[in-house]
Design a protein around this motif. Structure first.
Motif, PDB file in Angstrom:
ATOM      1  N   LEU A 128       0.822  -1.208   0.000  1.00 36.92           N
ATOM      2  CA  LEU A 128       0.000   0.000   0.000  1.00 36.92           C
ATOM      3  C   LEU A 128       0.856   1.258   0.000  1.00 36.92           C
ATOM      4  CD1 LEU A 128      -2.875  -1.026   2.460  1.00 36.92           C
ATOM      5  CD2 LEU A 128      -2.902  -1.004  -0.039  1.00 36.92           C
ATOM      6  N   SER A 129       1.932   1.223   0.769  1.00 35.25           N
ATOM      7  CA  SER A 129       2.856   2.348   0.776  1.00 35.25           C
ATOM      8  C   SER A 129       3.510   2.509  -0.597  1.00 35.25           C
ATOM      9  CB  SER A 129       3.923   2.124   1.856  1.00 35.25           C
ATOM     10  OG  SER A 129       4.881   3.146   1.839  1.00 35.25           O
ATOM     11  N   TYR A 130       3.893   1.396  -1.188  1.00 35.30           N
ATOM     12  CA  TYR A 130       4.539   1.431  -2.509  1.00 35.30           C
ATOM     13  C   TYR A 130       3.586   2.001  -3.561  1.00 35.30           C
ATOM     14  CZ  TYR A 130       6.847  -0.323  -6.744  1.00 35.30           C
ATOM     15  OH  TYR A 130       7.440  -0.431  -7.982  1.00 35.30           O
ATOM     16  N   GLU A 131       2.316   1.661  -3.445  1.00 36.14           N
ATOM     17  CA  GLU A 131       1.349   2.125  -4.445  1.00 36.14           C
ATOM     18  C   GLU A 131       1.140   3.633  -4.409  1.00 36.14           C
ATOM     19  OE1 GLU A 131      -2.203  -0.178  -4.078  1.00 36.14           O
ATOM     20  OE2 GLU A 131      -1.410  -1.803  -5.332  1.00 36.14           O
ATOM     21  N   ILE A 132       1.423   4.270  -3.290  1.00 31.52           N
ATOM     22  CA  ILE A 132       1.354   5.734  -3.236  1.00 31.52           C
ATOM     23  C   ILE A 132       2.351   6.319  -4.224  1.00 31.52           C
ATOM     24  CG2 ILE A 132       1.828   7.748  -1.802  1.00 31.52           C
ATOM     25  CD1 ILE A 132       0.655   6.220   0.566  1.00 31.52           C
ATOM     26  N   GLY A 133       3.562   5.760  -4.238  1.00 34.83           N
ATOM     27  CA  GLY A 133       4.560   6.202  -5.199  1.00 34.83           C
ATOM     28  C   GLY A 133       4.174   5.884  -6.623  1.00 34.83           C
ATOM     29  N   LEU A 134       3.611   4.687  -6.820  1.00 33.96           N
ATOM     30  CA  LEU A 134       3.194   4.295  -8.174  1.00 33.96           C
ATOM     31  C   LEU A 134       2.159   5.263  -8.734  1.00 33.96           C
ATOM     32  CD1 LEU A 134       2.788   0.399  -8.178  1.00 33.96           C
ATOM     33  CD2 LEU A 134       4.504   1.767  -9.383  1.00 33.96           C
ATOM     34  N   LYS A 135       1.210   5.654  -7.904  1.00 37.53           N
ATOM     35  CA  LYS A 135       0.172   6.583  -8.356  1.00 37.53           C
ATOM     36  C   LYS A 135       0.747   7.944  -8.706  1.00 37.53           C
ATOM     37  CE  LYS A 135      -3.568   4.336  -5.798  1.00 37.53           C
ATOM     38  NZ  LYS A 135      -4.477   4.419  -4.625  1.00 37.53           N
ATOM     39  N   ALA A 136       1.894   8.272  -8.113  1.00 39.72           N
ATOM     40  CA  ALA A 136       2.571   9.536  -8.420  1.00 39.72           C
ATOM     41  C   ALA A 136       3.539   9.384  -9.589  1.00 39.72           C
ATOM     42  CB  ALA A 136       3.315  10.034  -7.185  1.00 39.72           C
ATOM     43  N   GLY A 137       3.546   8.197 -10.192  1.00 46.35           N
ATOM     44  CA  GLY A 137       4.410   7.959 -11.347  1.00 46.35           C
ATOM     45  C   GLY A 137       5.812   7.500 -10.998  1.00 46.35           C
ATOM     46  N   LEU A 138       6.002   7.048  -9.750  1.00 45.43           N
ATOM     47  CA  LEU A 138       7.338   6.614  -9.319  1.00 45.43           C
ATOM     48  C   LEU A 138       7.328   5.104  -9.067  1.00 45.43           C
ATOM     49  CD1 LEU A 138       8.187   9.432  -6.738  1.00 45.43           C
ATOM     50  CD2 LEU A 138       9.006   9.232  -9.090  1.00 45.43           C
ATOM     51  N   ALA A 139       7.852   4.351 -10.017  1.00 45.55           N
ATOM     52  CA  ALA A 139       7.953   2.905  -9.838  1.00 45.55           C
ATOM     53  C   ALA A 139       9.080   2.551  -8.882  1.00 45.55           C
ATOM     54  CB  ALA A 139       8.171   2.214 -11.184  1.00 45.55           C
ATOM     55  N   ASP A 140      10.054   3.448  -8.740  1.00 48.76           N
ATOM     56  CA  ASP A 140      11.124   3.283  -7.765  1.00 48.76           C
ATOM     57  C   ASP A 140      11.444   4.656  -7.192  1.00 48.76           C
ATOM     58  OD1 ASP A 140      13.201   2.537  -6.175  1.00 48.76           O
ATOM     59  OD2 ASP A 140      14.566   1.964  -7.798  1.00 48.76           O
ATOM     60  N   ALA A 141      10.826   4.965  -6.067  1.00 49.79           N
ATOM     61  CA  ALA A 141      11.017   6.295  -5.463  1.00 49.79           C
ATOM     62  C   ALA A 141      12.409   6.462  -4.870  1.00 49.79           C
ATOM     63  CB  ALA A 141       9.968   6.523  -4.370  1.00 49.79           C
ATOM     64  N   PHE A 142      13.106   5.342  -4.653  1.00 55.23           N
ATOM     65  CA  PHE A 142      14.421   5.408  -4.011  1.00 55.23           C
ATOM     66  C   PHE A 142      15.459   4.648  -4.842  1.00 55.23           C
ATOM     67  CE2 PHE A 142      11.068   5.470  -0.764  1.00 55.23           C
ATOM     68  CZ  PHE A 142      11.292   6.724  -0.214  1.00 55.23           C
ATOM     69  N   PRO A 143      15.765   5.149  -6.026  1.00 57.35           N
ATOM     70  CA  PRO A 143      16.692   4.428  -6.907  1.00 57.35           C
ATOM     71  C   PRO A 143      18.118   4.365  -6.365  1.00 57.35           C
ATOM     72  CG  PRO A 143      16.208   6.608  -7.790  1.00 57.35           C
ATOM     73  CD  PRO A 143      15.280   6.399  -6.632  1.00 57.35           C
ATOM     74  N   HIS A 144      18.422   5.162  -5.362  1.00 59.58           N
ATOM     75  CA  HIS A 144      19.745   5.187  -4.760  1.00 59.58           C
ATOM     76  C   HIS A 144      19.892   4.165  -3.634  1.00 59.58           C
ATOM     77  CE1 HIS A 144      16.937   8.007  -2.954  1.00 59.58           C
ATOM     78  NE2 HIS A 144      17.567   7.842  -1.803  1.00 59.58           N
ATOM     79  N   LEU A 145      18.805   3.406  -3.333  1.00 52.98           N
ATOM     80  CA  LEU A 145      18.825   2.398  -2.283  1.00 52.98           C
ATOM     81  C   LEU A 145      18.390   1.045  -2.838  1.00 52.98           C
ATOM     82  CD1 LEU A 145      17.000   4.344   0.602  1.00 52.98           C
ATOM     83  CD2 LEU A 145      19.475   4.037   0.331  1.00 52.98           C
TER      84      LEU A 145
END
Length: 203
Positions: free
Chosen positions: A74-91
């Motif tokens: 559910l937390s991940y889907e918040i990012g997906l809805k904002a267009g971010l499939a990977d909100a933390f590409p540096h981790l």
């Protein structure tokens, strides 16, 4: 051994989101984000800012606290809805889900195994600490494994919502030692607690 750290924003009355679980910091959100709060995050916890925010702020620092982030679906889907499939590409990015069969991004690992077992394996690996970004349900499932709480306390109450450890966490009394605290001029606070003991364990 690496620590599992629940680094999370909370209201004064103990909620991490409103009743619907939507992003409280989004365009229609209710969460205050003062300038001193952002500046402190950028300086002390740069790896916890999403990729677009890091880019906008010109942040390239890896940070010295976390190299792995774990979150629930559910937390991940918040990012997906904002267009971010990977909100933390540096981790290194793990998403726990029993229903998400395929990762929308090759850099994001979808995990269907027991979160506790997986986190215990991660702790045995070399590296920096592991960050639970959310949500409350995953934090509740991982409650026995959390070694440190860093609560970004907002000067805000909302009355009801998603609690710090979700709605389904099992009862387990635990004491924590306050090891650091920073109070912002805006009224926001960063409170760091290390695990002291759980019920049945020596304090």
């Amino acid at each position: 051994m690496r620590k599992l750290v629940y680094f999370v924003a909370s209201t004064l009355d103990g909620f991490v989101a409103g009743p619907d679980g939507a992003d409280p910091t989004g365009p229609d959100g209710f969460w205050p984000i003062p300038q001193d709060y952002i500046e402190y995050l950028a300086a002390e916890y740069p790896e916890t800012l999403p990729g677009p925010a890091r880019q906008a702020l010109g942040i390239t620092a890896e940070g010295d606290r976390f190299d792995t982030v774990v979150e629930g679906r559910l937390s991940y889907e918040i990012g997906l809805k904002a267009g971010l499939a990977d909100a933390f590409p540096h981790l290194r990015h793990l998403v726990f889900s029993r229903t998400l069969r395929q990762s929308p991004d090759p850099a994001v690992q979808v995990v269907q195994d027991d979160p506790v077992a997986v986190v215990r394996e991660l702790k045995r690996e070399d590296g920096k600490d592991i960050w639970i970004v959310g949500g409350g349900s995953l934090a509740g499932a991982l409650y026995p494994e959390i070694d440190r709480l860093i609560v970004k306390m907002a000067p805000l109450t909302i009355g009801t919502g998603i609690p710090l450890f979700g709605r389904g966490a099992a009862f387990g009394a635990r004491t924590w030692r306050l090891t650091d605290h920073v109070v912002m001029g805006s009224g926001a606070m960063f409170l760091t607690y290390d695990r002291a003991s759980a019920e049945g364990e020596p304090a």
